[in-house]
Design a protein around this motif. Structure first.
Motif, PDB file in Angstrom:
ATOM      1  N   LEU A  91      12.049  10.730  -8.745  1.00 18.43           N
ATOM      2  CA  LEU A  91      10.813  11.047  -9.120  1.00 18.43           C
ATOM      3  C   LEU A  91       9.853  10.490  -7.927  1.00 18.43           C
ATOM      4  O   LEU A  91      10.223   9.911  -6.632  1.00 18.43           O
ATOM      5  N   THR A  92       8.748  10.915  -7.957  1.00 13.95           N
ATOM      6  CA  THR A  92       7.550  10.950  -7.028  1.00 13.95           C
ATOM      7  C   THR A  92       6.880  10.212  -7.882  1.00 13.95           C
ATOM      8  O   THR A  92       6.224  10.529  -9.291  1.00 13.95           O
ATOM      9  N   GLU A  93       6.394   8.517  -6.822  1.00 13.51           N
ATOM     10  CA  GLU A  93       4.652   8.875  -7.845  1.00 13.51           C
ATOM     11  C   GLU A  93       3.941   8.632  -7.324  1.00 13.51           C
ATOM     12  O   GLU A  93       3.311   8.252  -5.906  1.00 13.51           O
ATOM     13  N   GLN A  94       2.415   9.250  -8.034  1.00 12.59           N
ATOM     14  CA  GLN A  94       1.269   8.978  -7.107  1.00 12.59           C
ATOM     15  C   GLN A  94       0.443   8.119  -7.478  1.00 12.59           C
ATOM     16  O   GLN A  94       0.348   8.357  -8.817  1.00 12.59           O
ATOM     17  N   SER A  95      -0.211   7.191  -7.136  1.00 10.12           N
ATOM     18  CA  SER A  95      -1.174   5.860  -7.286  1.00 10.12           C
ATOM     19  C   SER A  95      -2.123   5.542  -7.079  1.00 10.12           C
ATOM     20  O   SER A  95      -2.339   6.761  -6.213  1.00 10.12           O
ATOM     21  N   VAL A 114      -7.754   6.398  -1.536  1.00 11.32           N
ATOM     22  CA  VAL A 114      -7.353   5.362  -2.652  1.00 11.32           C
ATOM     23  C   VAL A 114      -5.619   6.281  -3.257  1.00 11.32           C
ATOM     24  O   VAL A 114      -4.816   5.066  -3.951  1.00 11.32           O
ATOM     25  N   ASP A 115      -5.521   7.281  -2.841  1.00  6.63           N
ATOM     26  CA  ASP A 115      -4.794   7.696  -3.272  1.00  6.63           C
ATOM     27  C   ASP A 115      -2.850   7.525  -2.730  1.00  6.63           C
ATOM     28  O   ASP A 115      -2.939   7.493  -1.573  1.00  6.63           O
ATOM     29  N   ARG A 116      -1.754   6.849  -2.614  1.00  6.73           N
ATOM     30  CA  ARG A 116      -0.750   6.487  -2.438  1.00  6.73           C
ATOM     31  C   ARG A 116      -0.120   7.582  -2.983  1.00  6.73           C
ATOM     32  O   ARG A 116       0.750   7.689  -4.394  1.00  6.73           O
ATOM     33  N   ARG A 117       1.150   7.721  -2.543  1.00  3.60           N
ATOM     34  CA  ARG A 117       2.482   8.752  -2.738  1.00  3.60           C
ATOM     35  C   ARG A 117       3.950   8.060  -2.461  1.00  3.60           C
ATOM     36  O   ARG A 117       3.614   7.308  -1.022  1.00  3.60           O
ATOM     37  N   ARG A 118       4.598   7.865  -3.842  1.00  6.11           N
ATOM     38  CA  ARG A 118       6.089   7.565  -2.983  1.00  6.11           C
ATOM     39  C   ARG A 118       7.007   8.299  -3.475  1.00  6.11           C
ATOM     40  O   ARG A 118       6.541   8.678  -4.918  1.00  6.11           O
ATOM     41  N   LYS A 119       8.552   8.128  -2.697  1.00  5.56           N
ATOM     42  CA  LYS A 119       9.419   9.359  -4.093  1.00  5.56           C
ATOM     43  C   LYS A 119      10.602   7.844  -4.142  1.00  5.56           C
ATOM     44  O   LYS A 119      10.497   7.033  -3.380  1.00  5.56           O
ATOM     45  N   LEU A 120      10.791   7.868  -5.434  1.00  5.45           N
ATOM     46  CA  LEU A 120      12.278   6.607  -5.552  1.00  5.45           C
ATOM     47  C   LEU A 120      13.210   6.947  -6.332  1.00  5.45           C
ATOM     48  O   LEU A 120      13.792   8.279  -6.905  1.00  5.45           O
ATOM     49  N   GLY A 125      12.876   1.622  -6.762  1.00  6.63           N
ATOM     50  CA  GLY A 125      11.904   1.191  -7.826  1.00  6.63           C
ATOM     51  C   GLY A 125      10.587   0.594  -7.218  1.00  6.63           C
ATOM     52  O   GLY A 125      10.202   0.652  -5.991  1.00  6.63           O
ATOM     53  N   ARG A 126       9.984   0.239  -7.688  1.00  3.83           N
ATOM     54  CA  ARG A 126       8.228   0.094  -7.975  1.00  3.83           C
ATOM     55  C   ARG A 126       7.396  -1.313  -9.354  1.00  3.83           C
ATOM     56  O   ARG A 126       8.244  -0.821 -10.471  1.00  3.83           O
ATOM     57  N   ALA A 127       7.756  -1.975  -8.597  1.00  2.00           N
ATOM     58  CA  ALA A 127       6.536  -3.079  -9.477  1.00  2.00           C
ATOM     59  C   ALA A 127       5.251  -2.894  -9.469  1.00  2.00           C
ATOM     60  O   ALA A 127       4.418  -2.752  -8.506  1.00  2.00           O
ATOM     61  N   PHE A 128       4.292  -3.231 -10.665  1.00  2.00           N
ATOM     62  CA  PHE A 128       2.982  -2.622 -10.489  1.00  2.00           C
ATOM     63  C   PHE A 128       2.181  -4.111 -11.684  1.00  2.00           C
ATOM     64  O   PHE A 128       2.844  -4.609 -12.547  1.00  2.00           O
ATOM     65  N   GLY A 129       1.078  -4.822 -10.685  1.00  2.00           N
ATOM     66  CA  GLY A 129       0.387  -5.803 -11.709  1.00  2.00           C
ATOM     67  C   GLY A 129      -0.914  -4.089 -13.140  1.00  2.00           C
ATOM     68  O   GLY A 129      -0.185  -3.258 -13.022  1.00  2.00           O
ATOM     69  N   PRO A 130      -1.490  -5.145 -13.810  1.00  2.00           N
ATOM     70  CA  PRO A 130      -2.081  -5.045 -14.764  1.00  2.00           C
ATOM     71  C   PRO A 130      -2.785  -3.788 -14.607  1.00  2.00           C
ATOM     72  O   PRO A 130      -3.420  -3.586 -16.022  1.00  2.00           O
TER      73      PRO A 130
END
Length: 180
Positions: A91-95, A114-120, A125-130
């Motif tokens: 999966l690719t996450e763009q955040s 502000v753009d970030r991209r990662r492949k998982l 995995g990835r944890a994130f805040g609210p």
């Protein structure tokens, strides 16, 4: 519906008494490693499929199948913290690395940095805040992906956004009763 149990080890808690983002990530990674559970998810070539799981400490959790070329679109999690881990495929996450205001706007112009991209893949995995805003994509042309997601508190809503270049536009607010 599969019953996924959490381990008996003590968990750290968030300031609201629920599982922390790192607890949710630990759960997502452990669950993503459960080959029998992952194999139990029916995969549809046309659209995403899912099974609701029992997350740790009252969290909401999901096993999700992603056909090639599918994604979520830009969204947030209504103030819940969360985590997800890939069980199979990639999966690719763009955040966005910025906290957006939650109310009082329809369109925002984002800064250049502000753009970030990662492949998982493979249990990563990835944890994130609210205040996390992202989109998750299966960019493969021929391979399904499967992932595990967990949120605390259970999702009160999701805001959906559209994006054109630096412009992010709030399109709709979804509530849990609309997801059944």
């Amino acid at each position: 519906m599969p019953d996924v149990r959490t381990s008996a080890r003590p968990q750290a808690t968030g300031t609201d008494g629920g599982p922390s983002a790192s607890d949710l990530l630990d759960f997502a990674r452990r669950t993503a490693a459960d080959a029998a559970l992952i194999a139990s998810l029916p995969l549809d070539p046309e659209g995403r499929t899912w099974i609701r799981l029992n997350g740790p400490g009252g969290s909401e959790a999901w096993l999700i199948g992603w056909p090639p070329g599918t994604g979520t679109g830009w969204h947030d999690h209504g103030g819940s913290r969360g985590a997800f881990a890939a069980a199979s495929g990639e999966l690719t996450e763009q955040s966005l690395a910025v906290q957006l205001p939650t109310e009082g706007w329809k369109t925002l112009e984002l800064a250049d940095d502000v753009d970030r991209r990662r492949k998982l893949s493979d249990g990563h995995g990835r944890a994130f805040g609210p205040h996390h805003v992202h989109e998750v994509l299966n960019t493969s042309q021929d391979t399904h992906a499967v992932s595990v997601h967990a949120y605390y508190p259970p999702l009160p809503l999701m805001r959906r956004y559209s994006r054109t270049g630096p412009l992010l536009r709030l399109e709709e607010v979804e509530r849990p009763e609309e997801w059944t």
